[in-house]
Design a protein around this motif. Sequence first.
Motif, PDB file in Angstrom:
ATOM      1  N   PHE A   1     -47.919 -11.387  25.460  1.00  0.00           N
ATOM      2  CA  PHE A   1     -47.794 -11.466  23.999  1.00  0.00           C
ATOM      3  C   PHE A   1     -48.718 -10.464  23.328  1.00  0.00           C
ATOM      4  O   PHE A   1     -48.325  -9.785  22.368  1.00  0.00           O
ATOM      5  N   ALA A   2     -49.969 -10.338  23.803  1.00  0.00           N
ATOM      6  CA  ALA A   2     -50.942  -9.435  23.191  1.00  0.00           C
ATOM      7  C   ALA A   2     -50.490  -7.980  23.297  1.00  0.00           C
ATOM      8  O   ALA A   2     -50.605  -7.210  22.340  1.00  0.00           O
ATOM      9  N   VAL A   3     -49.969  -7.592  24.463  1.00  0.00           N
ATOM     10  CA  VAL A   3     -49.490  -6.214  24.640  1.00  0.00           C
ATOM     11  C   VAL A   3     -48.304  -5.951  23.720  1.00  0.00           C
ATOM     12  O   VAL A   3     -48.263  -4.944  22.993  1.00  0.00           O
ATOM     13  N   PHE A   4     -47.343  -6.861  23.718  1.00  0.00           N
ATOM     14  CA  PHE A   4     -46.146  -6.687  22.889  1.00  0.00           C
ATOM     15  C   PHE A   4     -46.504  -6.663  21.413  1.00  0.00           C
ATOM     16  O   PHE A   4     -46.060  -5.789  20.664  1.00  0.00           O
ATOM     17  N   TYR A   5     -47.339  -7.627  20.997  1.00  0.00           N
ATOM     18  CA  TYR A   5     -47.679  -7.724  19.584  1.00  0.00           C
ATOM     19  C   TYR A   5     -48.541  -6.555  19.139  1.00  0.00           C
ATOM     20  O   TYR A   5     -48.443  -6.090  17.995  1.00  0.00           O
TER      21      TYR A   5
ATOM     22  N   LEU B   1     -58.681 -22.389  25.021  1.00  0.00           N
ATOM     23  CA  LEU B   1     -59.088 -21.069  25.496  1.00  0.00           C
ATOM     24  C   LEU B   1     -60.402 -20.682  24.841  1.00  0.00           C
ATOM     25  O   LEU B   1     -60.521 -20.721  23.620  1.00  0.00           O
ATOM     26  N   PRO B   2     -61.426 -20.293  25.607  1.00  0.00           N
ATOM     27  CA  PRO B   2     -62.734 -19.936  25.028  1.00  0.00           C
ATOM     28  C   PRO B   2     -62.628 -18.773  24.053  1.00  0.00           C
ATOM     29  O   PRO B   2     -61.743 -17.922  24.157  1.00  0.00           O
ATOM     30  N   GLU B   3     -63.595 -18.723  23.126  1.00  0.00           N
ATOM     31  CA  GLU B   3     -63.583 -17.704  22.076  1.00  0.00           C
ATOM     32  C   GLU B   3     -63.613 -16.281  22.625  1.00  0.00           C
ATOM     33  O   GLU B   3     -62.909 -15.397  22.140  1.00  0.00           O
ATOM     34  N   VAL B   4     -64.449 -16.047  23.624  1.00  0.00           N
ATOM     35  CA  VAL B   4     -64.597 -14.688  24.143  1.00  0.00           C
ATOM     36  C   VAL B   4     -63.280 -14.196  24.734  1.00  0.00           C
ATOM     37  O   VAL B   4     -62.876 -13.044  24.526  1.00  0.00           O
ATOM     38  N   LYS B   5     -62.572 -15.048  25.462  1.00  0.00           N
ATOM     39  CA  LYS B   5     -61.285 -14.657  26.034  1.00  0.00           C
ATOM     40  C   LYS B   5     -60.246 -14.441  24.936  1.00  0.00           C
ATOM     41  O   LYS B   5     -59.432 -13.509  25.012  1.00  0.00           O
ATOM     42  N   ALA B   6     -60.263 -15.298  23.924  1.00  0.00           N
ATOM     43  CA  ALA B   6     -59.321 -15.123  22.805  1.00  0.00           C
ATOM     44  C   ALA B   6     -59.589 -13.824  22.058  1.00  0.00           C
ATOM     45  O   ALA B   6     -58.658 -13.106  21.674  1.00  0.00           O
ATOM     46  N   ALA B   7     -60.872 -13.498  21.853  1.00  0.00           N
ATOM     47  CA  ALA B   7     -61.215 -12.234  21.201  1.00  0.00           C
ATOM     48  C   ALA B   7     -60.779 -11.054  22.054  1.00  0.00           C
ATOM     49  O   ALA B   7     -60.366 -10.009  21.531  1.00  0.00           O
ATOM     50  N   GLY B   8     -60.844 -11.217  23.372  1.00  0.00           N
ATOM     51  CA  GLY B   8     -60.368 -10.161  24.264  1.00  0.00           C
ATOM     52  C   GLY B   8     -58.889  -9.903  24.090  1.00  0.00           C
ATOM     53  O   GLY B   8     -58.435  -8.752  24.194  1.00  0.00           O
ATOM     54  N   LEU B   9     -58.120 -10.950  23.822  1.00  0.00           N
ATOM     55  CA  LEU B   9     -56.689 -10.771  23.574  1.00  0.00           C
ATOM     56  C   LEU B   9     -56.454  -9.953  22.307  1.00  0.00           C
ATOM     57  O   LEU B   9     -55.589  -9.077  22.268  1.00  0.00           O
TER      58      LEU B   9
ATOM     59  N   SER C   1     -45.091 -21.607  24.145  1.00  0.00           N
ATOM     60  CA  SER C   1     -45.366 -21.026  25.456  1.00  0.00           C
ATOM     61  C   SER C   1     -46.369 -21.893  26.211  1.00  0.00           C
ATOM     62  O   SER C   1     -46.982 -22.810  25.645  1.00  0.00           O
ATOM     63  N   ASP C   2     -46.572 -21.590  27.497  1.00  0.00           N
ATOM     64  CA  ASP C   2     -47.507 -22.385  28.304  1.00  0.00           C
ATOM     65  C   ASP C   2     -48.967 -21.996  28.081  1.00  0.00           C
ATOM     66  O   ASP C   2     -49.866 -22.614  28.625  1.00  0.00           O
ATOM     67  N   PHE C   3     -49.212 -20.957  27.274  1.00  0.00           N
ATOM     68  CA  PHE C   3     -50.558 -20.499  26.920  1.00  0.00           C
ATOM     69  C   PHE C   3     -51.394 -20.140  28.152  1.00  0.00           C
ATOM     70  O   PHE C   3     -52.614 -20.257  28.150  1.00  0.00           O
ATOM     71  N   SER C   4     -50.729 -19.687  29.196  1.00  0.00           N
ATOM     72  CA  SER C   4     -51.449 -19.172  30.352  1.00  0.00           C
ATOM     73  C   SER C   4     -51.968 -17.773  30.021  1.00  0.00           C
ATOM     74  O   SER C   4     -51.501 -17.125  29.077  1.00  0.00           O
ATOM     75  N   ILE C   5     -52.921 -17.303  30.791  1.00  0.00           N
ATOM     76  CA  ILE C   5     -53.465 -15.966  30.577  1.00  0.00           C
ATOM     77  C   ILE C   5     -52.370 -14.916  30.691  1.00  0.00           C
ATOM     78  O   ILE C   5     -52.331 -13.939  29.931  1.00  0.00           O
ATOM     79  N   MET C   6     -51.434 -15.134  31.630  1.00  0.00           N
ATOM     80  CA  MET C   6     -50.356 -14.167  31.818  1.00  0.00           C
ATOM     81  C   MET C   6     -49.469 -14.090  30.574  1.00  0.00           C
ATOM     82  O   MET C   6     -49.189 -13.004  30.062  1.00  0.00           O
ATOM     83  N   SER C   7     -49.006 -15.254  30.069  1.00  0.00           N
ATOM     84  CA  SER C   7     -48.106 -15.246  28.912  1.00  0.00           C
ATOM     85  C   SER C   7     -48.820 -14.727  27.668  1.00  0.00           C
ATOM     86  O   SER C   7     -48.238 -13.994  26.858  1.00  0.00           O
ATOM     87  N   LEU C   8     -50.093 -15.075  27.497  1.00  0.00           N
ATOM     88  CA  LEU C   8     -50.846 -14.594  26.344  1.00  0.00           C
ATOM     89  C   LEU C   8     -51.096 -13.086  26.432  1.00  0.00           C
ATOM     90  O   LEU C   8     -51.078 -12.389  25.417  1.00  0.00           O
TER      91      LEU C   8
END
Length: 425
Positions: A335-339, A272-280, A325-332
């Motif tokens: 996780f981000a909202v819950f966490y 997963l690219p850095e910018v998307k991970a930082a967005g999470l 997890s499958d590390f899809s954008i949906m599952s991540l």
Amino acid sequence: MQIPKVFGRRTLGNRYAFVVAAVTFLALLSAAGLRAAPGVLILPLEKAFHWDRGTISLAAGVGIFLYGLTGPFAAALMQSFGVRRTISLALLLMAVSTGLSAFMTQSWQYVATWGVMAGVGSGAVAMVLGATIVNRWFVQRRGLMLGLLTAATATGSLVFLPAMAWIADHGGWRPVVLTVAAVAAIMAPICWLLIPESPDAIGQRPFGAPDDWTPPPKGSASNALASAFGALHRASKTRTFWLLFGGFFICGLTTNGLIGVHMIAFCGDRGLPEVKAAGLLALMGLFDLFGTTASGWLTDRYDPRKLLFMYYALRGLSLIYLPFSDFSIMSLSVFAVFYGLDWIATVPPTVRLATEAFGDRDGPVVFGWIGAGHQLGAATAAIGAGVIRAQQGQYLQAFVIAGLAGLLAAGASLMVRRSLVVGAV
């Protein structure tokens, strides 16, 4: 020393307290951005210097530890040296330390600048500052203002992380550290000009203070230090303190130590690219605002021990689940909202339990030491997860250990006493 005259102090009257709170919020925001930056720098520094993950994580761990350790002593410095001077010099130290890192060529220089110097500087611009400002400038709306200043930590990640990740993606690590240094350097003179030492220093009363209000006697640094260590001495003799300290140690281990420092690098390992991970992470920061507010509301209505049990148990289970997890954008995203909702939801019930156990006088001071335990746990995870990644080539073991620790903290929370501990006042 003559206080600089700033337009608006006389016309705003005691409402100038809100200006002070707003400037303090921005200062806390800049410190939060600095503390979030090492998570963005891991991959760019690996690429630039070929340092291993454990070496890079050491600087983050040292910085987090000193950030927490500085807190209990920063109050003493503010009493003896002054709030205005302390915050301005701390921001300058943050600016100088991160700016110097732009010239580093060896890993020990990263530890010295971002670990030691920036850790101490940002530790003075932490929640001890927020609590000091609120206590000095507000009689009414203290809870609201303290809640807003607490939110600055989450908002700092929300504002800075995506931007820093974008800068790192397009320009490498050096523009990131220069950006952080510039923000701290800009905030130092702003704080010096707009934050007076106290309301009476500009001929005002705190917001909401009655007409017969008189300034409280100024304490000395020695009294503040004696109070801090005295409260620690009394509290450390009780099981309640160690249960709360251990729970908050695990809280730090499972949040800013593991997720805050390593989540972007972990996502990078999974493609997963850095910018998307930082967005999470920014999404976590956004929902943390809602989660912490809701947790405070729940703490007023339910047993805080049961709330901590729920927070820690759900956090532990989610950390164990994430690597599988499958590390899809949906599952991540889920996780981000819950966490995010659970990120610092532990703070209100922990403060409540510390006050109930150790009284109105010792309780806040004891919580300061419990907060140091949080940063010690965060430092342990920041360094430990980096070492595990360097040795194992993956983060799986680090996340499982953190998840199991969360379940342990959940069980320990139910063992905390709610009655006043003998000897606490």
